[in-house]
Design a protein around this motif. Structure first.
Motif, short mmCIF file in Angstrom:
data_model
loop_
_atom_site.label_atom_id
_atom_site.label_comp_id
_atom_site.label_asym_id
_atom_site.label_seq_id
_atom_site.Cartn_x
_atom_site.Cartn_y
_atom_site.Cartn_z
N LEU A 4 0.81 -1.07 -0.02
CA LEU A 4 0.08 0.14 -0.23
C LEU A 4 0.93 1.21 0.09
CD1 LEU A 4 -2.66 1.42 0.10
CD2 LEU A 4 -2.73 1.00 2.69
N ARG A 5 2.13 1.19 0.98
CA ARG A 5 2.97 2.50 0.80
C ARG A 5 3.58 2.58 -0.44
NH1 ARG A 5 5.54 0.60 5.15
NH2 ARG A 5 4.39 1.27 6.38
N LYS A 6 3.78 1.59 -1.15
CA LYS A 6 4.70 1.72 -2.29
C LYS A 6 3.75 2.13 -3.33
CE LYS A 6 7.53 -1.11 -5.20
NZ LYS A 6 8.37 -2.24 -5.32
N ARG A 7 2.45 1.82 -3.40
CA ARG A 7 1.40 2.08 -4.42
C ARG A 7 1.01 3.54 -4.01
NH1 ARG A 7 -3.98 1.50 -4.09
NH2 ARG A 7 -3.71 -0.21 -2.36
N LEU A 8 1.04 4.07 -3.09
CA LEU A 8 0.73 5.30 -2.78
C LEU A 8 1.88 6.40 -3.25
CD1 LEU A 8 -1.24 5.09 0.64
CD2 LEU A 8 -2.17 5.48 -1.63
N MET A 9 3.01 5.97 -2.87
CA MET A 9 3.98 6.82 -3.25
C MET A 9 4.10 6.82 -4.83
SD MET A 9 6.14 7.88 -0.90
CE MET A 9 7.65 8.32 -1.90
N HIS A 10 3.92 5.83 -5.46
CA HIS A 10 3.81 6.10 -6.89
C HIS A 10 2.66 7.06 -7.40
CE1 HIS A 10 3.72 4.90 -11.08
NE2 HIS A 10 2.65 4.53 -11.16
N ALA A 11 1.52 6.95 -6.56
CA ALA A 11 0.47 7.96 -6.76
C ALA A 11 0.81 9.32 -6.70
CB ALA A 11 -1.08 7.36 -6.06
N CYS A 12 1.61 9.44 -5.48
CA CYS A 12 1.96 10.75 -5.32
C CYS A 12 2.82 11.51 -6.23
CB CYS A 12 2.81 10.87 -3.87
SG CYS A 12 1.51 10.49 -2.46
N LYS A 13 3.71 10.64 -6.71
CA LYS A 13 4.68 10.95 -7.62
C LYS A 13 4.31 11.34 -9.20
CE LYS A 13 8.24 7.80 -6.32
NZ LYS A 13 9.40 7.13 -6.51
N ASN A 14 3.12 10.48 -9.31
CA ASN A 14 2.26 10.62 -10.66
C ASN A 14 1.22 11.00 -10.86
OD1 ASN A 14 4.78 9.34 -12.25
ND2 ASN A 14 4.25 7.60 -10.59
N ARG A 15 1.00 12.24 -10.34
CA ARG A 15 -0.17 13.18 -10.50
C ARG A 15 -0.38 13.49 -11.96
NH1 ARG A 15 -3.80 11.88 -6.85
NH2 ARG A 15 -4.87 13.84 -7.37
N GLY A 16 -1.44 14.19 -12.18
CA GLY A 16 -1.71 14.74 -13.55
C GLY A 16 -1.00 16.01 -13.72
N TRP A 17 -1.21 16.85 -12.54
CA TRP A 17 -0.61 18.16 -12.82
C TRP A 17 0.79 17.89 -12.21
CZ3 TRP A 17 -4.38 22.17 -10.69
CH2 TRP A 17 -5.26 22.58 -11.57
N ALA A 18 1.99 18.61 -12.75
CA ALA A 18 3.23 18.62 -12.42
C ALA A 18 3.37 19.25 -10.67
CB ALA A 18 4.27 19.45 -13.22
N GLU A 19 2.57 20.29 -10.64
CA GLU A 19 2.47 21.08 -9.42
C GLU A 19 2.11 20.06 -8.23
OE1 GLU A 19 1.00 22.06 -12.01
OE2 GLU A 19 1.94 24.16 -12.62
N MET A 20 1.03 19.49 -8.56
CA MET A 20 0.39 18.42 -7.63
C MET A 20 1.42 17.24 -7.34
SD MET A 20 -2.21 19.65 -5.97
CE MET A 20 -2.35 18.13 -4.99
N SER A 21 2.05 16.75 -8.49
CA SER A 21 2.92 15.54 -8.25
C SER A 21 4.15 16.12 -7.19
CB SER A 21 3.72 15.44 -9.51
OG SER A 21 2.82 14.86 -10.32
N LYS A 22 4.49 17.43 -7.56
CA LYS A 22 5.80 17.86 -6.78
C LYS A 22 5.39 18.04 -5.28
CE LYS A 22 8.68 21.85 -6.60
NZ LYS A 22 9.72 21.54 -5.65
N LEU A 23 4.14 18.64 -5.18
CA LEU A 23 3.65 18.73 -3.47
C LEU A 23 3.22 17.44 -2.99
CD1 LEU A 23 2.25 20.74 -1.46
CD2 LEU A 23 0.09 20.19 -2.75
N CYS A 24 2.50 16.47 -3.57
CA CYS A 24 2.36 15.23 -2.92
C CYS A 24 3.62 14.37 -2.69
CB CYS A 24 1.37 14.47 -4.04
SG CYS A 24 -0.29 15.12 -3.81
N HIS A 25 4.36 14.51 -3.73
CA HIS A 25 5.84 13.63 -3.60
C HIS A 25 6.62 14.26 -2.54
CE1 HIS A 25 9.79 12.17 -5.11
NE2 HIS A 25 9.15 11.13 -4.75
N GLU A 26 6.57 15.54 -2.39
CA GLU A 26 7.51 16.13 -1.24
C GLU A 26 6.73 15.79 -0.05
OE1 GLU A 26 8.43 20.18 -2.11
OE2 GLU A 26 9.80 19.80 -3.91
N PHE A 27 5.63 15.87 0.02
CA PHE A 27 4.76 15.60 1.35
C PHE A 27 5.11 14.13 1.72
CE2 PHE A 27 0.97 13.84 3.24
CZ PHE A 27 0.72 14.59 4.35
N ALA A 28 5.00 13.14 0.84
CA ALA A 28 5.21 11.97 1.08
C ALA A 28 6.90 11.78 1.68
CB ALA A 28 4.85 10.90 -0.19
#
Length: 88
Positions: A4-28
């Protein structure tokens, strides 16, 4: 929990918007690649990440009120993380 953690990390890094990818990935990453979250927290994050980027951006910037199904510890942490840091 590892899967689950690995799947969520992937989802955080691969959002549709680059801004959301950056925000979610840095948050994670700030949560030790989500290792600091309990199973309940991971499930809440999973629900949050199902939202589309436009809606999620409106939530974290305060332009929309957080709906009941997204309220909780993880959303509060994400909103706090997204707030601009004040400069002294």
């Amino acid at each position: 929990m590892h899967v689950l953690r690995k799947r969520l990390m992937h989802a955080c890094k691969n959002r549709g918007w680059a801004e959301m990818s950056k925000l979610c990935h840095e948050f994670a990453q700030g949560l030790d690649d989500l290792k600091d979250l309990s199973l309940e927290d991971l499930k809440q994050l999973e629900r949050i990440l199902l939202a589309d980027d436009l809606f999620l951006m409106a939530l974290v910037t305060g332009k929309k009120e957080v709906p009941e199904e997204f309220e909780g510890k993880v959303m509060s942490m994400l909103i706090s993380f997204a707030q601009p840091k004040t400069q002294n």
